[in-house]
Design an enzyme around this catalytic site. Structure first.
Site, PDB file in Angstrom:
ATOM      1  N   ASP A  34       0.845  -1.199   0.000  1.00 29.59           N
ATOM      2  CA  ASP A  34       0.000   0.000   0.000  1.00 29.59           C
ATOM      3  C   ASP A  34       0.875   1.240   0.000  1.00 29.59           C
ATOM      4  O   ASP A  34       1.775   1.356   0.829  1.00 29.59           O
ATOM      5  CB  ASP A  34      -0.924   0.003   1.219  1.00 29.59           C
ATOM      6  CG  ASP A  34      -1.942   1.126   1.109  1.00 29.59           C
ATOM      7  OD1 ASP A  34      -1.878   2.061   1.911  1.00 29.59           O
ATOM      8  OD2 ASP A  34      -2.768   1.093   0.189  1.00 29.59           O
ATOM      9  N   PHE A  58     -17.042  31.396  32.661  1.00 32.21           N
ATOM     10  CA  PHE A  58     -18.234  30.707  32.140  1.00 32.21           C
ATOM     11  C   PHE A  58     -18.950  29.862  33.193  1.00 32.21           C
ATOM     12  O   PHE A  58     -20.069  29.434  32.986  1.00 32.21           O
ATOM     13  CB  PHE A  58     -17.966  29.936  30.841  1.00 32.21           C
ATOM     14  CG  PHE A  58     -16.782  28.998  30.820  1.00 32.21           C
ATOM     15  CD1 PHE A  58     -16.604  28.024  31.776  1.00 32.21           C
ATOM     16  CD2 PHE A  58     -15.850  29.095  29.783  1.00 32.21           C
ATOM     17  CE1 PHE A  58     -15.526  27.161  31.729  1.00 32.21           C
ATOM     18  CE2 PHE A  58     -14.763  28.221  29.728  1.00 32.21           C
ATOM     19  CZ  PHE A  58     -14.602  27.249  30.703  1.00 32.21           C
ATOM     20  N   ARG A  96     -11.421  22.287  23.390  1.00 30.07           N
ATOM     21  CA  ARG A  96     -10.460  21.861  24.419  1.00 30.07           C
ATOM     22  C   ARG A  96     -10.828  22.425  25.787  1.00 30.07           C
ATOM     23  O   ARG A  96      -9.958  22.828  26.548  1.00 30.07           O
ATOM     24  CB  ARG A  96      -9.039  22.315  24.039  1.00 30.07           C
ATOM     25  CG  ARG A  96      -8.386  21.406  23.017  1.00 30.07           C
ATOM     26  CD  ARG A  96      -7.187  22.057  22.387  1.00 30.07           C
ATOM     27  NE  ARG A  96      -6.087  22.252  23.307  1.00 30.07           N
ATOM     28  CZ  ARG A  96      -5.077  21.401  23.501  1.00 30.07           C
ATOM     29  NH1 ARG A  96      -5.053  20.268  22.849  1.00 30.07           N
ATOM     30  NH2 ARG A  96      -4.106  21.683  24.319  1.00 30.07           N
TER      31      ARG A  96
HETATM   32  C1  LIG Z   1       2.953   8.596  -5.643  1.00 38.67           C
HETATM   33  C2  LIG Z   1       2.709   7.585  -6.761  1.00 38.67           C
HETATM   34  C3  LIG Z   1       1.811   6.552  -6.592  1.00 38.67           C
HETATM   35  N1  LIG Z   1       1.574   5.660  -7.610  1.00 38.67           N
HETATM   36  C4  LIG Z   1       0.597   4.563  -7.443  1.00 38.67           C
HETATM   37  C5  LIG Z   1       1.154   3.292  -6.819  1.00 38.67           C
HETATM   38  C6  LIG Z   1      -0.111   2.570  -6.393  1.00 38.67           C
HETATM   39  O1  LIG Z   1      -0.574   1.769  -7.473  1.00 38.67           O
HETATM   40  C7  LIG Z   1      -1.103   3.696  -6.146  1.00 38.67           C
HETATM   41  C8  LIG Z   1      -1.452   3.818  -4.683  1.00 38.67           C
HETATM   42  O2  LIG Z   1      -2.569   3.029  -4.412  1.00 38.67           O
HETATM   43  P1  LIG Z   1      -2.551   1.676  -3.605  1.00 38.67           P
HETATM   44  O3  LIG Z   1      -3.827   1.627  -2.836  1.00 38.67           O
HETATM   45  O4  LIG Z   1      -1.275   1.498  -2.860  1.00 38.67           O
HETATM   46  O5  LIG Z   1      -2.548   0.545  -4.754  1.00 38.67           O
HETATM   47  P2  LIG Z   1      -3.594   0.260  -5.905  1.00 38.67           P
HETATM   48  O6  LIG Z   1      -4.981   0.701  -5.527  1.00 38.67           O
HETATM   49  O7  LIG Z   1      -3.058   0.809  -7.199  1.00 38.67           O
HETATM   50  O8  LIG Z   1      -3.556  -1.303  -5.986  1.00 38.67           O
HETATM   51  P3  LIG Z   1      -3.976  -2.375  -4.831  1.00 38.67           P
HETATM   52  O9  LIG Z   1      -4.839  -1.733  -3.827  1.00 38.67           O
HETATM   53  O10 LIG Z   1      -4.744  -3.410  -5.506  1.00 38.67           O
HETATM   54  O11 LIG Z   1      -2.687  -2.887  -4.268  1.00 38.67           O
HETATM   55  O12 LIG Z   1      -0.452   4.909  -6.566  1.00 38.67           O
HETATM   56  C9  LIG Z   1       2.240   5.774  -8.825  1.00 38.67           C
HETATM   57  O13 LIG Z   1       2.015   4.974  -9.730  1.00 38.67           O
HETATM   58  N2  LIG Z   1       3.146   6.782  -8.981  1.00 38.67           N
HETATM   59  C10 LIG Z   1       3.419   7.703  -8.025  1.00 38.67           C
HETATM   60  O14 LIG Z   1       4.257   8.607  -8.226  1.00 38.67           O
END
Ligand SMILES: Cc1cn([C@H]2C[C@H](O)[C@@H](COP(=O)(O)OP(=O)(O)OP(=O)(O)O)O2)c(=O)[nH]c1=O
Length: 629
Positions: free
Chosen positions: A88, A520, A535
């Site tokens: 992720d 208050f 707060r």
């Molecule tokens: C910052 C950045 C992210 N990304 C992509 C990588 C990941 O695929 C996506 C982040 O989302 P993720 O949730 O990590 O992955 P996904 O939804 O593509 O796939 P899955 O959940 O099935 O694993 O962003 C790029 O391709 N280039 C970039 O520069």
């Protein structure tokens, strides 16, 4: 062909990539790994505020993605995979987590936040080794994360929209893809580029090396008890070494403390050292070999926590961040001369701060990181300097008496400061210096949270608001900026109101904010459509809160509302360590505590406030709104 012997270990295994990301598939295919793709159905909806650091969120999501696929494949009687890989990727800026944008506006919001600034990209990875025994699924989980720092250039609105209209941002964390058009937005990258694209290949290979080639006895016999066997490269490993995963898997389970500690990874700046997840043979006093499980990294980090806090406090007290904002990069000797401290002590403090990510150290000397410039200098809009000094001068002595507070169940002002204040806030107001320090601390936090508090709900229906205990007016000024038709009265003790002028913003928005002094608990409350308590309730026990809420309820007409801003605990009080530690903070210095959403609901209900809405903002304060019917 597999160039890397570590990846060769996976050749005979059924490997599953639990991800729909085409980038991840490409990265792993390019290095010759053979695997199936089974996208995870796990919804990325974990409560972000329950994680103390953004990478923890990424690691947990990666783990849940992989677990979902491992379980699904096992249950469906498909052949259970040997290895499931989940990942992720998130972008983190100003302590906020950005995932994939939901629409163009969301992409614009994300890209605007990244514009001209440095941010971190974290990819959490989980590697699950599965075994099916008596039709039961057994799993060994290894997880880690990698951080890469990316800086965007200053980009015009026009360019941002052109980029958004290209459609590229939509399926990418933070709303950009560094590997394509998004690369044009980027000024620099510190760390693993592929980590930004979605998969930290280098760290992944090192982790496999740890799993399949744990350190040999020869390498570790001479190490001291506290040494960390590390795997810095994986290139010189050969298939000839006799080890396999199952022989060593036990060590990736629980450490002595019961905390799961497999695969803890430490990444600082651009260099990452990986701690092994394996049992390290040690010799006891009799020379007999025994086993100790992997270092309890979380506990060690907590043991060090107070040292890190104090290093930050002292650097702030010495105004080192102010100094470096004006004069950085600077050498330790020059900083020591200017600040009036010893060279040897200053150098150690600066090095510690650099290792904690507060400073950058280059051959030219020390300079502030972007977040030090924003949050640690004393004059910035979002400066936390006031709160840091308050933490050092006021909270630190109180916390050193935490043991008494826990034993006695009460606050420790008398032990920390040698006097017992009858009234909670009397402590602050006995001296002008302490009073201003306290107000500066409250001002820091109010500034940092004001926008999220003001926008958690649409408050445009209200014409007047009264911020009870509104201190310097930081929230009030934010409210009148967001809602130009709103007039806000800040109601606070005379000692506070007398000192608010120092904190007034310059500019045309001052008119709709007025300051009224009063107590208050004792005095009449000003008339308003919306009563705000930010707060405030956490300072008091339930009995006092009932006095206050009944007064608010009495003046609050139907259609009028009450808005609370507090750290809201989850109902089981187990997830949010920032808020739970804040509750200890209330124990050492007040009679109050942090409360859960249902506790606030119950308090409000007793005073005719039903239909309570709660927004968890992801910032330090959450918001509760209730319109009186
Ligand atoms: C910052 C950045 C992210 N990304 C992509 C990588 C990941 O695929 C996506 C982040 O989302 P993720 O949730 O990590 O992955 P996904 O939804 O593509 O796939 P899955 O959940 O099935 O694993 O962003 C790029 O391709 N280039 C970039 O520069």
């Amino acid at each position: 062909m597999v160039l890397n012997p570590v990846l060769g270990k996976l050749v005979s295994k059924r490997v599953v990539l639990a991800s729909a990301s085409p980038r991840r598939r490409e990265i792993l295919t390019n290095v010759g790994l053979r695997f199936e793709v089974v996208p995870s159905w796990f919804k990325e909806t974990l409560e972000k505020s329950s994680f103390t650091a953004p990478y923890e969120y990424a690691v947990e999501t990666a783990k849940q993605k992989a677990l979902e696929v491992a379980n699904r494949m096992h249950v469906k009687h498909m052949r259970t995979p040997d290895v499931v890989i989940g990942a992720d990727t998130i972008v983190s800026v100003d302590e906020q987590i950005l995932e994939k944008p939901v629409d163009k506006q969301d992409a614009y919001r994300m890209l605007s936040r990244l514009n001209g600034k440095e941010h971190s990209v974290f990819t959490g990875v989980a590697i699950i080794h599965c075994h099916s025994k008596d039709n039961q699924l057994e799993m060994e989980i290894t997880d880690f994360y990698e951080e890469t720092k990316v800086k965007f250039s200053e980009l015009s609105e026009e360019l941002l929209w052109e980029y958004i209209d290209s459609g590229e941002p939509m399926d990418k964390a933070g709303g950009y893809g560094i590997q394509a058009l998004g690369g044009m937005l980027v000024e620099y990258v510190h760390g693993d580029f592929l980590n930004v694209v979605g998969f930290p290949l280098n760290h992944f290979c090192k982790k496999l090396a740890e799993l399949y080639y744990p350190p040999s006895k020869h390498n570790i016999q001479h190490k001291k008890y506290d040494s960390i066997p590390s795997v810095d490269t994986f290139e010189n490993l050969s298939d000839g070494e006799s080890s396999n995963f199952t022989e060593h898997k036990a060590a990736s389970k629980l450490d002595h403390s019961g905390m799961r500690s497999s695969g803890a990874a430490y990444t600082s700046g651009n260099t990452s050292a990986v701690r092994t997840g394996f049992t390290v043979p040690l010799e006891n006093q009799n020379g007999v070999s025994q086993s100790a499980s992997k270092l309890p990294s979380k506990i060690l980090e907590l043991m060090d926590g107070f040292r890190a806090s104090k290093a930050l406090f002292v650097a702030s007290k010495l105004k080192i961040f102010d100094h470096l904002k004006d004069k950085g990069p600077a050498k330790a000797v020059d900083i020591a001369n200017d600040v009036g401290t010893s060279v040897c002590g200053t150098e150690r403090l600066l090095d510690a701060c650099a290792s904690l990510g507060l400073l950058e150290k280059t051959p030219q000397g020390y300079s502030n990181t972007d977040s030090a410039n924003t949050y640690l200098t004393s004059d910035g809009k979002y400066s936390l300097h006031g709160y840091i000094i308050h933490s050092n001068d006021h909270l630190w002595p109180l916390f050193t008496n935490l043991e008494f507070a826990v034993k006695e169940g009460s606050r420790q002002n008398h032990r920390a400061f040698g006097k017992k204040a009858d009234d909670l806030f009397k402590d602050y107001y006995h001296s002008q210096e302490v009073n201003q320090r306290f107000m500066a601390a409250m001002h820091s936090i109010a500034h940092l949270t004001a926008r999220d508090v003001a926008t958690a709900f649409d408050l445009s229906q209200f014409k007047s608001a009264c911020d009870l205990g509104g201190c310097t007016g930081a929230l009030a000024y934010e409210l009148v900026q967001v809602y130009p038709n709103l007039k806000v009265t800040v109601f606070d003790l005379p000692e506070v109101i007398a000192n608010t002028s120092y904190f007034q913003p310059s500019g045309q928005h001052t008119a709709p904010v007025t300051f009224v002094s009063g107590d208050f608990f004792k005095d009449n409350l000003p008339e308003a459509d919306l009563y705000i308590l930010s707060r405030v309730l956490h300072d008091w026990p339930d009995e006092k809160i009932h006095v206050l809420l009944s007064k608010v309820s009495a003046v609050c007409r139907p259609g009028c509302a009450i808005l609370l801003a507090e750290m809201v605990l989850d109902d089981e009080k187990k997830n949010r360590s920032t808020a739970l530690l804040q509750s200890l903070n209330m124990l050492v210095q007040t009679e109050g505590k942090e409360r859960s959403g249902s506790e606030y609901q119950a308090l409000l209900k007793q005073h005719g406030f039903k239909n309570v809405k709660i927004r968890i903002t992801g910032n330090l304060l959450d918001v509760i709104l209730c319109v009186k019917t």
